[in-house]
Scaffold this motif. Structure first.
Motif, PDB file in Angstrom:
ATOM      1  N   SER A  15       0.860  -1.183   0.000  1.00  0.00           N
ATOM      2  CA  SER A  15       0.000   0.000   0.000  1.00  0.00           C
ATOM      3  C   SER A  15       0.900   1.239   0.000  1.00  0.00           C
ATOM      4  N   TYR A  16       0.284   2.391  -0.213  1.00  0.00           N
ATOM      5  CA  TYR A  16       1.021   3.655  -0.223  1.00  0.00           C
ATOM      6  C   TYR A  16       0.529   4.556   0.893  1.00  0.00           C
ATOM      7  N   HIS A  48       9.387   2.228   2.426  1.00  0.00           N
ATOM      8  CA  HIS A  48      10.461   2.742   1.564  1.00  0.00           C
ATOM      9  C   HIS A  48       9.957   3.981   0.845  1.00  0.00           C
ATOM     10  N   LEU A  49      10.817   4.963   0.725  1.00  0.00           N
ATOM     11  CA  LEU A  49      10.461   6.185   0.013  1.00  0.00           C
ATOM     12  C   LEU A  49      10.286   5.867  -1.468  1.00  0.00           C
ATOM     13  N   ALA A  50       9.102   6.169  -1.995  1.00  0.00           N
ATOM     14  CA  ALA A  50       8.813   5.923  -3.404  1.00  0.00           C
ATOM     15  C   ALA A  50       8.841   7.224  -4.203  1.00  0.00           C
ATOM     16  N   PHE A  51       8.518   8.350  -3.546  1.00  0.00           N
ATOM     17  CA  PHE A  51       8.419   9.637  -4.231  1.00  0.00           C
ATOM     18  C   PHE A  51       8.536  10.746  -3.208  1.00  0.00           C
ATOM     19  N   LYS A  75      -2.720   6.733 -10.348  1.00  0.00           N
ATOM     20  CA  LYS A  75      -2.179   8.090 -10.448  1.00  0.00           C
ATOM     21  C   LYS A  75      -0.942   8.240  -9.562  1.00  0.00           C
ATOM     22  N   LYS A  76      -0.995   7.668  -8.362  1.00  0.00           N
ATOM     23  CA  LYS A  76       0.174   7.722  -7.475  1.00  0.00           C
ATOM     24  C   LYS A  76       1.356   7.009  -8.130  1.00  0.00           C
ATOM     25  N   GLU A  77       1.101   5.859  -8.727  1.00  0.00           N
ATOM     26  CA  GLU A  77       2.181   5.120  -9.376  1.00  0.00           C
ATOM     27  C   GLU A  77       2.714   5.867 -10.599  1.00  0.00           C
ATOM     28  N   ALA A  78       1.870   6.634 -11.257  1.00  0.00           N
ATOM     29  CA  ALA A  78       2.332   7.418 -12.403  1.00  0.00           C
ATOM     30  C   ALA A  78       3.374   8.450 -11.957  1.00  0.00           C
ATOM     31  N   LEU A  87      -1.308  11.577 -16.047  1.00  0.00           N
ATOM     32  CA  LEU A  87      -2.319  12.016 -15.089  1.00  0.00           C
ATOM     33  C   LEU A  87      -3.636  12.441 -15.730  1.00  0.00           C
ATOM     34  N   PRO A  88      -3.613  13.241 -16.812  1.00  0.00           N
ATOM     35  CA  PRO A  88      -4.907  13.627 -17.412  1.00  0.00           C
ATOM     36  C   PRO A  88      -5.711  12.423 -17.894  1.00  0.00           C
TER      37      PRO A  88
END
Length: 97
Positions: A15-16, A48-51, A75-78, A87-88
């Protein structure tokens, strides 16, 4: 100058978690050390830091954090993958459902 960071962590359960801080290294360490037992990440360690994205205006950072928290996983994974241009299209798909 104080910087603020909006960050996304990938948890051990895949999960994020999205948050904001003025000290990214300290905050990730706190998540991994389980400092706050009521935090979402406490039972999902290690994380873990992803972004992360840096801001000089705390209000803009807060707005961005709230925006991300409302986003779909895709969208988060993008943005994690640097695919901002998706995103659009991902927003259009959500509106069709």
């Amino acid at each position: 100058m104080i910087f603020y960071y909006v960050y996304i962590l990938k948890c051990s359960d895949n999960s994020y978690y999205t948050g904001i801080t003025n000290d990214l290294c300290r905050r990730i360490e706190e998540h991994n050390n389980g400092v706050n037992p009521t935090c979402y990440t406490h039972n999902r360690r290690p994380v873990h830091l992803a972004f992360s994205s840096e801001f000089i205006d705390v209000n803009l950072a807060i707005l961005f954090e709230k925006q991300i928290k409302g986003w779909s996983r895709k969208k988060k994974e993008a943005i994690i993958n640097g695919d901002w241009n998706l995103l659009p299209e991902l927003s259009k798909n959500k509106m069709k459902k």
